[in-house]
Motif scaffolding. Structure first.
Motif, short mmCIF file in Angstrom:
data_model
loop_
_atom_site.label_atom_id
_atom_site.label_comp_id
_atom_site.label_asym_id
_atom_site.label_seq_id
_atom_site.Cartn_x
_atom_site.Cartn_y
_atom_site.Cartn_z
N ASP A 105 1.09 -1.30 0.03
CA ASP A 105 -0.01 -0.13 -0.10
C ASP A 105 0.98 1.13 -0.03
N ARG A 106 0.53 2.22 -0.63
CA ARG A 106 1.19 3.52 -0.61
C ARG A 106 0.72 4.60 0.50
N LEU A 107 1.66 4.80 1.21
CA LEU A 107 1.42 5.87 2.22
C LEU A 107 2.26 7.22 1.75
N PHE A 108 1.36 8.30 1.52
CA PHE A 108 2.26 9.43 1.49
C PHE A 108 2.20 10.43 2.40
N MET A 109 3.28 11.16 2.47
CA MET A 109 3.27 12.09 3.59
C MET A 109 3.41 13.63 2.78
N PHE A 110 2.62 14.61 3.47
CA PHE A 110 2.71 15.82 3.09
C PHE A 110 2.86 16.80 4.24
N MET A 111 4.12 16.95 4.66
CA MET A 111 4.67 17.21 5.82
C MET A 111 5.70 18.35 6.02
N GLU A 112 5.81 18.95 6.97
CA GLU A 112 7.13 19.84 7.19
C GLU A 112 8.26 18.74 7.54
N ARG A 113 9.38 19.09 7.82
CA ARG A 113 10.24 18.46 8.54
C ARG A 113 10.50 18.27 9.77
N VAL A 114 9.25 17.64 10.47
CA VAL A 114 9.09 17.36 11.71
C VAL A 114 9.22 16.07 12.05
N PRO A 115 9.49 15.62 13.46
CA PRO A 115 9.96 14.48 13.94
C PRO A 115 9.07 13.29 13.16
N GLU A 116 7.57 13.76 13.28
CA GLU A 116 6.61 12.87 12.81
C GLU A 116 6.77 12.06 11.43
N LEU A 117 7.58 13.11 10.79
CA LEU A 117 7.71 12.47 9.36
C LEU A 117 8.73 11.56 9.20
N TYR A 118 9.76 11.56 10.28
CA TYR A 118 10.91 10.38 10.00
C TYR A 118 10.31 9.23 11.05
N SER A 136 6.73 19.95 1.37
CA SER A 136 5.71 20.70 1.89
C SER A 136 5.25 21.92 1.40
N ALA A 137 6.06 22.52 0.30
CA ALA A 137 5.81 23.83 -0.37
C ALA A 137 4.88 23.86 -1.56
N PHE A 138 4.42 22.41 -1.72
CA PHE A 138 3.50 22.19 -2.98
C PHE A 138 2.53 22.85 -2.83
N GLY A 139 1.64 23.30 -3.83
CA GLY A 139 0.39 23.74 -3.90
C GLY A 139 -0.61 22.57 -4.15
N ALA A 160 -2.08 22.86 8.85
CA ALA A 160 -2.09 23.71 7.72
C ALA A 160 -1.96 23.41 6.42
N LEU A 161 -1.37 22.49 6.26
CA LEU A 161 -0.99 21.63 4.87
C LEU A 161 -2.37 21.16 4.53
N ARG A 162 -3.02 20.29 5.52
CA ARG A 162 -4.42 19.82 5.14
C ARG A 162 -5.36 20.95 4.72
N ARG A 163 -5.17 22.04 5.25
CA ARG A 163 -6.39 23.05 4.93
C ARG A 163 -5.86 23.58 3.21
N THR A 579 6.47 21.79 -10.66
CA THR A 579 7.47 21.82 -9.45
C THR A 579 8.19 23.29 -9.67
N LEU A 580 7.54 24.38 -10.30
CA LEU A 580 8.17 25.61 -10.44
C LEU A 580 7.89 26.06 -9.14
N GLU A 581 9.04 26.97 -8.52
CA GLU A 581 9.11 27.74 -7.54
C GLU A 581 8.54 29.13 -7.61
N GLU A 582 7.43 29.42 -7.10
CA GLU A 582 6.84 30.62 -7.15
C GLU A 582 7.62 31.89 -6.55
N ASP A 583 7.81 32.96 -7.07
CA ASP A 583 8.57 33.97 -6.45
C ASP A 583 7.80 34.47 -5.28
#
Ligand code: ATP
Ligand code: MG
Length: 583
Positions: A105-118, A136-139, A160-163, A579-583
């Motif tokens: 099964d695939r588990l995806f993580m949309f997270m900041e670099r917090v300990p829970e990610l690891y 985590s900067a993806f739209g 915040a990312l969930r929102r 993947t373009l970085e917005e200014d």
């Protein structure tokens, strides 16, 4: 290029012996066999990355050793031992089992670099799931595309990312559970209906776990490529990649027992996973994770505060440090650093020269791709480096330069950079695109999509992406060489070079230039840079046109998007810009 060979200076005090005495020591596959013995494996011959990185240390003398020093963006510091990471990841694995998660099964993580990610990363591997970290900067759109393509069943995220992605979640019926980690009370807020709380699930999860019996070819991690040359592809890796991630941690990162290691890449990109999770911890080394973004002073502070010894970063970051100036680092004690590496883009010689007085040592370039899973070509700690060269293939890797019919070329000739398949960390497929995967293999070689040449001494030199190399009046011009030359001009902070169609020359060289702070675009400066370029390079390959831009378009992982410069120049569609970085 007229740079001298640079030897790593001997610093005062005892220095660990480099882990790899002689580059190119062994070039046959038997080396991988020998390395397998250095891993622990699971009873019955099973292999699991989580066991190799965490459990085997937690069950041995390293149990109490600090594995993770986490520095949050608000200055909080937390430390976790290998035993802590084992306990927490066992619990998270039990959470997943209670939710019915199964092997594959695939588990995806949309997270900041917090300990829970690891923690979750290892918990997922422990049940045999395939983990996909997202930057985590993806739209919302890039997140939706990746979750849809991968058919992810579980999404782990933060409030915040969930929102941010709320609007696209209804388009993803295959997601069965959204788990939200609050990370203490920082941005705690009530859960949305149907979401699960990471903290609640963990508070009741049992600690005892039997790790899944994954074999070495079971899928473990998937990463979408950076999207520099087109639509990102989902490269899938197996548990056996750990053999090479471990080996390159030793050989290339030169990790030793007492090191404090910092990788600046986010786990949303392959570097942040292979070298920000797997390589250091499979070597039992302490690593720093800094949640904050780029700021020159903050980065130097991280090195000083945690006494970082080995540092893996990227050309774009080094260029930003250069832009901030050589005065800033003088306020920090960077003397703990003993080995510095870079990956992601060609490392301009100018960046190495700039780093020499600042860090008292050269920066070591390394080359690899999302698809390769681990470093394949590099400058080792024990090796003289030639600024501008990616270095030499690591033991066990055979790299070649091929002509357009995929036949090997002799030293000194430009061609396709290719690798003999079968290295342990090789990707096993592009998710849902096996045809594209197959198309990357030709005449017994994996075709990387990069152009390079190999000199008489076996050093590889990057020229550009296959699509980016410029053909002007029958001469092939390397955008990297032109860009590196432009960076030597004191006013130039960044340069991106493209071939512009021309009725006579086929293509002419056009450069886009961003200036350092304190310089303003003007016709005079343009003339000056043009003259400088003509002095440094043959007039034919020097840029015919120079255009100033406030900054160059880059991927979110910091790579200059030349295809976008070209499309904009020619008024063509921009293609995938997820993947373009917005200014
Ligand atoms: P996409 O495949 O989606 O176009 P990408 O190729 O940029 O994106 P990655 O897998 O992140 O995605 O990057 C690998 C590429 O980065 C290499 O193929 C190469 O072009 C470039 N690269 C990485 N390291 C180096 C290096 N040391 N020198 C030169 N180029 C490098
Ligand atoms: Mg690529």
């Amino acid at each position: 290029m007229d740079y001298q060979v640079i030897r790593k200076p001997k610093t005062e005090g005892p220095q660990p012996e480099p882990q790899l005495p002689a580059p190119g020591a062994s070039c046959d596959g038997s080396i991988w066999q020998a390395l397998q013995e250095e891993l622990s494996w699971l009873p019955g011959g099973f292999l699991n990355k989580a066991h190799e990185c965490i459990d085997r240390h937690a069950l041995g003398p390293l149990a109490g050793k600090t594995a993770l020093i986490w520095e949050g963006k608000n200055g909080e510091i937390e430390t976790y031992s290998f035993a802590d990471l084992k306990r927490e990841s066992d619990k998270f694995a039990n959470v997943l089992l209670s939710l019915g998660v199964e092997k594959g099964d695939r588990l995806f993580m949309f997270m900041e670099r917090v300990p829970e990610l690891y923690i979750a990363f290892f918990g997922a591997l422990k049940v045999g799931a395939v983990v996909g970290p997202l930057f985590s900067a993806f739209g919302p759109d890039p997140v939706r595309d990746r979750l849809a393509d991968s058919g992810a069943r579980i999404l782990l995220t933060q409030p915040a990312l969930r929102r941010r992605i709320a609007e696209v979640l209804p388009d993803l019926p295959r997601i069965q559970h959204v788990i939200v980690a609050n990370k203490g009370s920082r941005d705690a807020e009530p859960l949305l209906a149907g979401d699960l709380s990471y903290e609640d699930l963990m508070s009741t999860a049992p600690v005892e776990l039997e790790i899944a019996k994954t074999n070495m070819f079971d899928h473990s991690v998937m990463h979408y490529t950076s999207g520099t040359t087109g639509k990102p592809k989902g490269a899938v890796h197996c548990h056996q990649a750990i053999i090479q991630q471990y080996a390159t941690g030793k050989w290339v990162l030169d990790l030793h027992e007492d090191d404090v290691y910092w990788c600046t890449a986010d786990p949303g990109w392959v570097t942040g996973t292979s070298y920000g999770i797997l390589a250091p911890w499979s070597n039992g080394v302490t690593q720093v994770v800094y949640e904050g973004g780029f700021k020159a002073s903050a980065w130097y502070e991280v090195i000083e505060r945690h006494k970082v010894t080995v540092w893996y970063t990227a050309p774009t970051a080094i260029r930003m440090l250069m832009k901030a100036g050589a005065e800033v680092p003088k306020h920090y004690d960077l003397s703990s650093l003993r080995h510095i590496l870079s990956v992601g883009e060609p490392l301009n010689p100018e960046a190495i020269m700039w780093g020499l007085p600042v860090f008292k040592q050269p920066i070591h370039d390394s080359w690899w791709q999302t698809e390769t899973g681990a470093i394949l070509i590099s400058n080792y700690a024990s090796m003289d480096i030639r600024p501008g060269s990616m270095g030499k293939p690591i033991p066990g890797i055979q790299a070649g330069i091929l002509d357009d019919h995929y036949n090997p070329l002799p030293a000194g000739r430009d061609g396709h950079l290719a690798i003999r398949p079968g290295w342990p960390s090789m990707f096993r497929t592009y998710w849902s695109d096996p045809e594209k995967y197959n198309s990357r293999f030709r005449k017994g070689w994996y075709i990387t999509g990069d152009r390079a040449y190999c000199d008489e001494d076996g050093y590889f030199w990057f020229l550009g992406r296959t699509d980016d190399v410029i053909n002007t009046t029958g001469h092939l011009v390397s955008p990297f060489e032109v860009e590196s030359m432009l960076l030597e001009h004191p006013a130039v902070a960044e340069a991106g070079v493209i071939g512009k169609p021309d009725p006579l020359a086929m293509e002419v060289v056009k450069a886009f230039v961003a200036l350092k702070d304190g310089y303003e675009p003007s016709d005079q400066l343009r003339r000056e840079i043009t003259g400088f370029a003509r002095k440094k390079m043959a007039a034919l390959v020097a840029p015919r046109e120079i255009e100033f831009l406030p900054s160059l378009p880059k991927t979110r992982s910091g790579k200059i998007m030349r295809r976008l410069l070209k499309a904009r120049e020619l008024g063509l569609p921009e293609g995938d810009t997820s993947t373009l970085e917005e200014d």
